[in-house]
Write an enzyme that holds these catalytic residues in place. Structure first.
Site, PDB file in Angstrom:
ATOM      1  N   GLU A 225       8.603   6.368   2.675  1.00 57.98           N
ATOM      2  CA  GLU A 225       8.601   4.905   2.700  1.00 57.98           C
ATOM      3  C   GLU A 225       9.903   4.349   3.279  1.00 57.98           C
ATOM      4  O   GLU A 225       9.891   3.357   3.999  1.00 57.98           O
ATOM      5  CB  GLU A 225       8.399   4.400   1.268  1.00 57.98           C
ATOM      6  CG  GLU A 225       8.461   2.895   1.125  1.00 57.98           C
ATOM      7  CD  GLU A 225       8.233   2.436  -0.312  1.00 57.98           C
ATOM      8  OE1 GLU A 225       8.002   3.279  -1.198  1.00 57.98           O
ATOM      9  OE2 GLU A 225       8.282   1.211  -0.546  1.00 57.98           O
TER      10      GLU A 225
ATOM     11  N   GLU B  33       6.608  -4.492 -11.802  1.00 52.68           N
ATOM     12  CA  GLU B  33       6.085  -5.117 -10.590  1.00 52.68           C
ATOM     13  C   GLU B  33       4.701  -5.716 -10.814  1.00 52.68           C
ATOM     14  O   GLU B  33       3.784  -5.529 -10.017  1.00 52.68           O
ATOM     15  CB  GLU B  33       6.056  -4.093  -9.445  1.00 52.68           C
ATOM     16  CG  GLU B  33       7.444  -3.547  -9.122  1.00 52.68           C
ATOM     17  CD  GLU B  33       7.476  -2.600  -7.926  1.00 52.68           C
ATOM     18  OE1 GLU B  33       6.471  -1.949  -7.658  1.00 52.68           O
ATOM     19  OE2 GLU B  33       8.539  -2.540  -7.268  1.00 52.68           O
TER      20      GLU B  33
ATOM     21  N   ASP C 289      15.222   2.897  -5.787  1.00 54.96           N
ATOM     22  CA  ASP C 289      13.857   3.146  -5.335  1.00 54.96           C
ATOM     23  C   ASP C 289      13.776   4.063  -4.116  1.00 54.96           C
ATOM     24  O   ASP C 289      13.460   3.589  -3.027  1.00 54.96           O
ATOM     25  CB  ASP C 289      13.179   1.803  -5.004  1.00 54.96           C
ATOM     26  CG  ASP C 289      11.689   1.964  -4.778  1.00 54.96           C
ATOM     27  OD1 ASP C 289      11.160   3.038  -5.106  1.00 54.96           O
ATOM     28  OD2 ASP C 289      11.060   1.017  -4.283  1.00 54.96           O
TER      29      ASP C 289
HETATM   30  O1  GCW Z   1       8.659   2.324  -3.946  1.00 56.00           O
HETATM   31  C1  GCW Z   1       8.104   1.149  -4.471  1.00 56.00           C
HETATM   32  C2  GCW Z   1       6.986   0.835  -3.563  1.00 56.00           C
HETATM   33  C3  GCW Z   1       5.730   0.349  -4.219  1.00 56.00           C
HETATM   34  C4  GCW Z   1       5.434   1.242  -5.406  1.00 56.00           C
HETATM   35  C5  GCW Z   1       6.582   1.138  -6.398  1.00 56.00           C
HETATM   36  C6  GCW Z   1       6.401   2.083  -7.571  1.00 56.00           C
HETATM   37  C7  GCW Z   1       3.338   2.037  -6.250  1.00 56.00           C
HETATM   38  O2  GCW Z   1       7.421  -0.062  -2.579  1.00 56.00           O
HETATM   39  O3  GCW Z   1       4.705   0.393  -3.257  1.00 56.00           O
HETATM   40  O4  GCW Z   1       4.203   0.959  -6.021  1.00 56.00           O
HETATM   41  O5  GCW Z   1       7.795   1.474  -5.779  1.00 56.00           O
HETATM   42  O6  GCW Z   1       6.957   3.171  -7.511  1.00 56.00           O
HETATM   43  O7  GCW Z   1       5.725   1.757  -8.527  1.00 56.00           O
END
Ligand code: GCW
Length: 703
Positions: free
Chosen positions: A394, A292, A366
């Site tokens: 989240e 990312e 995720d």
């Molecule tokens: O869960 C996602 C999140 C990001 C996060 C990323 C990760 C810290 O939306 O905010 O960044 O994964 O785990 O690296």
């Protein structure tokens, strides 16, 4: 009816360490009259203070302090080194390691005594918290013979906290780390934070966000980190930092961060020396690299192993570890995102240094409300794999929705990878039993912030608690943990415990149902992830959209990950792969994760997929309504302040569950073109209404 305990004003600050007075009868039966515990080291002092605080509050009478056992009802705490009395008991402490303990009922000097014995001060601290838990949950103190040792070595929280106190995916205020006032001001919260963690055996914290700022490694910040480490140390906790891979360029003035560059290697070695000079027990680095947009070794054509090993070599002389995250997916890669981490990391198995752990999220996408276990568990036998769970919610309703994640953690830990035959559970992969690893660990993305109640909601404290308990023993039952937590957090009264535990145990499944059941995933709104967004499409990358994941069209819905599709199933061991590949054998909770099926697909109960999906949305909303009613029935049995906030949050949850349900049905119906099953209420608004909703300042929106 008001009782003495419900009359106390409670704001949740005390967490599960409220030490609410026991009823007179229990207090008399279990009263500790005398405390014999050493007080020569910071950990010993912390232990003694906690015992005094807890015992006094629980029984109403402070125990006498003594150097030897003088009367019945004594509590003797220590190690063979710290206490000649313990040494004299000649207890078998083998196999308990540095953190385990025994709690035994014994006769010492002719007196009935409870003994908490360990090989180290920290073990005695953990044992003392266990004893306090027995008292808090109303257990008798007779005939005790408890042996406990943690199954995992590193049990750490990951704080996604920025240096300006913003918490990424945090829903409970600002970061508790008050960087600006550190090191001069040590907020008493740091001590209470450490107490809470020690009480459940958490022994480390990564203080800053994995989307890291290199400045945390500058001398000014390291001094602040050292101050926090000083507080946490007395409770058996180590500090770790997220390291930004490009730090040598950003704060070191180098032209490159190439891990094979001698200058870069020197820089990290010097940095490690500097850190350890300030913090001799520093734990190590956590790294998010080439994920990312974060920098990493691949920027220089190097592998994740090259990057991790370079840092590992810098830390090794000091005993530190590298926790290297496997949460990677390329922005060009056309391959199913669920497959990418496995493809990237499996070829590197055996190429990591001994002090590297690869930290893997529980599922391949995720932290969704439900995911199958990540295929990397069992896929890298030569590498210690660390579990990464999200404690913050989240994708499960932020802090207002009641969603107890214990069952989610349990489901993943108990999942059978079959890599060495039946019984090769994820728990046995991460605790090292399956492949003989001594270096083991688990991480939880913290839900802790500056809110008075720490976690944003009272029930979210349970997720912190459950994480810690399962980190200690990944085979505990999430229900037992919920019972324990409820007794300590609310009351021992069965009229409270049973309904509250019932709510907790049903809550995660309710979230799954109203956000998208049967294996749907990644259907939330874009960016902030608040609320439904199954229509999300377009934008910078396909695998950040919902349509990429649910693939709904006029014919059907679901992501075909079978051998005929993306073939993600083949990343699992053959017995598991065969099940996931076969639509008739795949558990229905994962149906749309692995299969694209027609809307008319017949479910095991005979309903069509479409009807079942719609009914699940309803079931989820109904479950929230039931939780609300249950909670309303507890009015008067829970202190008014906490009762009122939970009630208000449940009302929010019910409205939002309805919104999720209505918006999702509106969207999927626009695609399936099918009528709602008989008796099902239509959605309140048009699809256009739901699509037009915007939440510009929802948490997570600006970052
Ligand atoms: O869960 C996602 C999140 C990001 C996060 C990323 C990760 C810290 O939306 O905010 O960044 O994964 O785990 O690296």
């Amino acid at each position: 009816m008001m009782t003495a305990s419900t009359a106390r004003a409670e704001d949740g600050y005390d967490l599960w360490l409220r030490y609410a007075p026991l009823g007179a009868a229990t207090a008399a039966e279990t009263r500790i009259r005398e405390l014999v515990s050493p007080d020569d080291t910071p950990v010993q002092t912390a232990t003694r203070r906690e015992l005094q605080r807890g015992l006094r509050a629980l029984s109403g009478i402070a125990p006498a302090r003594a150097d030897r056992v003088n009367r019945d009802g004594a509590l003797l705490v220590g190690t063979p080194a710290s206490s000649p009395l313990i040494a004299g008991l000649d207890l078998d402490l083998e196999g308990l390691g540095e953190e385990g303990y025994r709690i035994r009922s014994a006769v010492v000097g002719g007196h009935a005594t409870t003994v908490v014995a360990a090989n180290s001060d920290v073990g005695a601290l953990y044992g003392s918290f266990h004893l306090l838990r027995l008292l808090q949950t109303g257990q008798p103190l007779e005939d005790l013979d408890i042996r406990e040792a943690p199954r995992l070595a590193l049990r750490v929280l990951n704080h996604w906290d920025d240096l300006d106190r913003y918490v990424e995916r945090g829903y409970s205020g600002q970061s508790i780390w008050d960087w600006h006032r550190l090191p001069g001001w040590l907020d008493p919260r740091y001590t209470d934070y450490a107490r809470a963690n020690a009480s459940i055996g958490i022994n480390g914290a990564v203080l800053n966000n994995v989307n890291a700022n290199a400045e945390v490694l500058t001398p000014m910040y390291l001094e602040k980190v050292a101050a926090i480490a000083g507080v946490l140390r007395s409770y058996g906790m180590k500090v770790y930092l997220s390291a930004r891979f490009s730090a040598p360029m950003e704060i070191g003035g180098l032209a490159t961060a190439d891990p094979l560059d001698a200058g870069v290697q020197r820089w990290w070695r010097a940095k490690a020396d500097e850190v350890y000079a300030l913090i001799p027990d520093f734990g190590g680095f956590l790294v998010k690299a080439n994920s990312e947009g974060q920098p990493g070794p691949q920027d220089y054509g190097r592998s994740h192993a090259d990057g991790a090993n370079m840092l590992a070599d810098a830390l090794a002389p000091h005993g530190g570890v590298v926790m290297w995250r496997a949460f990677v997916y390329s922005d060009e890669e056309p391959v199913d995102r669920a497959k990418q981490a496995y493809n990237e990391f499996v070829p590197l198995d055996g190429r990591f240094r001994d002090n590297v752990l690869v930290q893997v999220k529980n599922g391949p996408i995720d932290f969704q409300p439900r995911e199958p276990f990540h295929p990397l568990f069992g896929g890298m036998p030569k590498t210690p794999l660390m579990m990464e769970f999200q404690i913050t919610k989240e994708y499960l309703g932020f802090s207002t929705h009641l969603a107890y994640k214990g069952p989610l953690y349990e489901e993943v830990l108990d999942a059978d990878t079959h890599v060495r035959g039946p019984g090769s559970t994820v728990a046995r992969v991460i605790d090292g039993a399956l492949d003989g690893h001594a270096l083991t660990g688990i991480a939880g993305v913290a839900n802790i912030g500056s809110d008075r109640n720490w976690s944003g909601s009272h029930f979210d404290q349970a997720n912190w608690y459950a994480f810690g308990r399962l980190a200690w023993n990944p085979e505990l039952s999430s229900r037992d943990i919920a019972v324990e937590w409820t007794r300590m957090t609310f009351a021992n009264d069965p009229a409270v415990v049973e309904p509250v535990v019932g709510m907790m145990m049903a809550s995660r499944e309710a979230v799954v149902d109203y956000t998208g059941a049967l294996g749907l995933h990644h259907v939330m709104d874009r960016g902030h992830h608040y609320g439904p967004g199954p229509w999300v499409e377009g934008g910078p990358r396909a695998d950040w959209t919902s349509v990429y994941f649910h693939r709904a069209d006029a014919n059907g819905i679901g992501f075909d990950r079978t051998r005929r599709g993306s073939d993600a199933v083949s990343q699992y061991a053959p017995p598991v792969a065969e099940i996931f590949d076969d639509v008739t054998r795949t558990p229905e909770k994962f149906l749309l994760w692995f299969h694209h099926v027609p809307w008319g697909h017949t479910m095991r109960n005979g309903r069509s997929l479409w009807d079942e999906l719609v009914l699940r949305y309803d079931r989820g909303v109904n479950a929230v309504r039931d939780m609300r009613a249950t909670w309303a029935g507890l009015d008067g049995r829970i202190d008014p302040e906490r009762h009122a906030q939970v009630a208000a949050f449940l009302a929010i949850q019910q409205a939002e569950a309805q919104w999720w349900r209505d918006a999702s049905i509106a969207y999927f119906q626009s695609i399936s073109g099918l009528p709602l099953p008989a008796g099902v209420a239509p959605q309140a608004h048009t699809l256009e209404h739901y699509k037009a909703l915007e939440f510009p300042h929802a948490p997570g929106d600006t970052q």
